[in-house]
Design a protein around this motif. Structure first.
Motif, PDB file in Angstrom:
ATOM      1  N   ASP A   1     -14.289  32.843   7.366  1.00  0.00           N
ATOM      2  CA  ASP A   1     -13.481  31.942   8.193  1.00  0.00           C
ATOM      3  C   ASP A   1     -11.990  32.182   7.923  1.00  0.00           C
ATOM      4  O   ASP A   1     -11.619  32.720   6.886  1.00  0.00           O
ATOM      5  N   ASP A   2     -11.164  31.799   8.877  1.00  0.00           N
ATOM      6  CA  ASP A   2      -9.708  31.946   8.859  1.00  0.00           C
ATOM      7  C   ASP A   2      -9.213  33.384   9.053  1.00  0.00           C
ATOM      8  O   ASP A   2      -8.013  33.632   8.996  1.00  0.00           O
TER       9      ASP A   2
ATOM     10  N   PRO B   1     -16.794  27.720   8.899  1.00  0.00           N
ATOM     11  CA  PRO B   1     -16.688  27.969   7.459  1.00  0.00           C
ATOM     12  C   PRO B   1     -17.745  28.951   6.951  1.00  0.00           C
ATOM     13  O   PRO B   1     -18.872  29.000   7.448  1.00  0.00           O
ATOM     14  N   GLY B   2     -17.363  29.752   5.962  1.00  0.00           N
ATOM     15  CA  GLY B   2     -18.285  30.704   5.353  1.00  0.00           C
ATOM     16  C   GLY B   2     -18.263  32.045   6.063  1.00  0.00           C
ATOM     17  O   GLY B   2     -17.297  32.402   6.720  1.00  0.00           O
ATOM     18  N   GLU B   3     -19.365  32.780   5.902  1.00  0.00           N
ATOM     19  CA  GLU B   3     -19.480  34.088   6.529  1.00  0.00           C
ATOM     20  C   GLU B   3     -20.035  33.953   7.938  1.00  0.00           C
ATOM     21  O   GLU B   3     -20.995  33.221   8.164  1.00  0.00           O
ATOM     22  N   ASN B   4     -19.432  34.673   8.877  1.00  0.00           N
ATOM     23  CA  ASN B   4     -19.848  34.646  10.277  1.00  0.00           C
ATOM     24  C   ASN B   4     -20.283  36.046  10.678  1.00  0.00           C
ATOM     25  O   ASN B   4     -19.603  37.029  10.371  1.00  0.00           O
TER      26      ASN B   4
ATOM     27  N   ARG C   1       0.364  41.914  25.588  1.00  0.00           N
ATOM     28  CA  ARG C   1      -0.870  41.705  26.342  1.00  0.00           C
ATOM     29  C   ARG C   1      -2.126  41.719  25.460  1.00  0.00           C
ATOM     30  O   ARG C   1      -3.237  41.803  25.945  1.00  0.00           O
ATOM     31  N   LYS C   2      -1.948  41.664  24.164  1.00  0.00           N
ATOM     32  CA  LYS C   2      -3.088  41.585  23.252  1.00  0.00           C
ATOM     33  C   LYS C   2      -3.400  40.123  23.013  1.00  0.00           C
ATOM     34  O   LYS C   2      -2.516  39.277  22.991  1.00  0.00           O
ATOM     35  N   ARG C   3      -4.679  39.824  22.807  1.00  0.00           N
ATOM     36  CA  ARG C   3      -5.116  38.451  22.509  1.00  0.00           C
ATOM     37  C   ARG C   3      -5.778  38.447  21.141  1.00  0.00           C
ATOM     38  O   ARG C   3      -6.500  39.381  20.785  1.00  0.00           O
ATOM     39  N   PHE C   4      -5.548  37.379  20.431  1.00  0.00           N
ATOM     40  CA  PHE C   4      -6.105  37.242  19.096  1.00  0.00           C
ATOM     41  C   PHE C   4      -6.848  35.923  18.980  1.00  0.00           C
ATOM     42  O   PHE C   4      -6.562  34.974  19.704  1.00  0.00           O
ATOM     43  N   ALA C   5      -7.802  35.872  18.061  1.00  0.00           N
ATOM     44  CA  ALA C   5      -8.567  34.660  17.807  1.00  0.00           C
ATOM     45  C   ALA C   5      -8.807  34.533  16.307  1.00  0.00           C
ATOM     46  O   ALA C   5      -8.884  35.533  15.592  1.00  0.00           O
ATOM     47  N   LYS C   6      -8.925  33.302  15.873  1.00  0.00           N
ATOM     48  CA  LYS C   6      -9.176  32.999  14.461  1.00  0.00           C
ATOM     49  C   LYS C   6     -10.609  32.500  14.320  1.00  0.00           C
ATOM     50  O   LYS C   6     -11.076  31.699  15.131  1.00  0.00           O
ATOM     51  N   VAL C   7     -11.302  32.980  13.298  1.00  0.00           N
ATOM     52  CA  VAL C   7     -12.669  32.527  13.025  1.00  0.00           C
ATOM     53  C   VAL C   7     -12.598  31.143  12.407  1.00  0.00           C
ATOM     54  O   VAL C   7     -11.927  30.936  11.396  1.00  0.00           O
TER      55      VAL C   7
END
Length: 74
Positions: A32-33, A11-14, A2-8
């Motif tokens: 990123d990534d 590009p660069g620093e966010n 039930r955990k959700r993940f996301a990828k940045v």
């Protein structure tokens, strides 16, 4: 799990913010990534609360892959 993940994606620093707006304090810069765990994505905001290791803060949905535009996670 039930955990959700996301990828940045962006590009660069966010920026990872202390609160769910661009005027709040920047608590970390995430490359990123990098993949983080989504904790919350409120309906009335364009930010999601996301955890990257020891850092937890708010990031714009636009920077994330793994969540739909208007998806709500709480």
């Amino acid at each position: 799990t039930r955990k959700r993940f996301a990828k940045v994606l962006t590009p660069g620093e966010n920026n990872l913010y202390a609160k769910n707006n661009y005027k709040s304090k920047i608590i970390a810069r995430i490359e990123d990534d990098v993949i983080g765990e989504i904790k919350k994505c409120p309906a009335d905001n364009d930010f999601c609360l996301i955890s990257f290791g020891n850092y937890e803060g708010w990031m714009s949905r636009q920077n994330l892959y793994g969540i739909y535009d208007k998806e709500i996670i709480d």
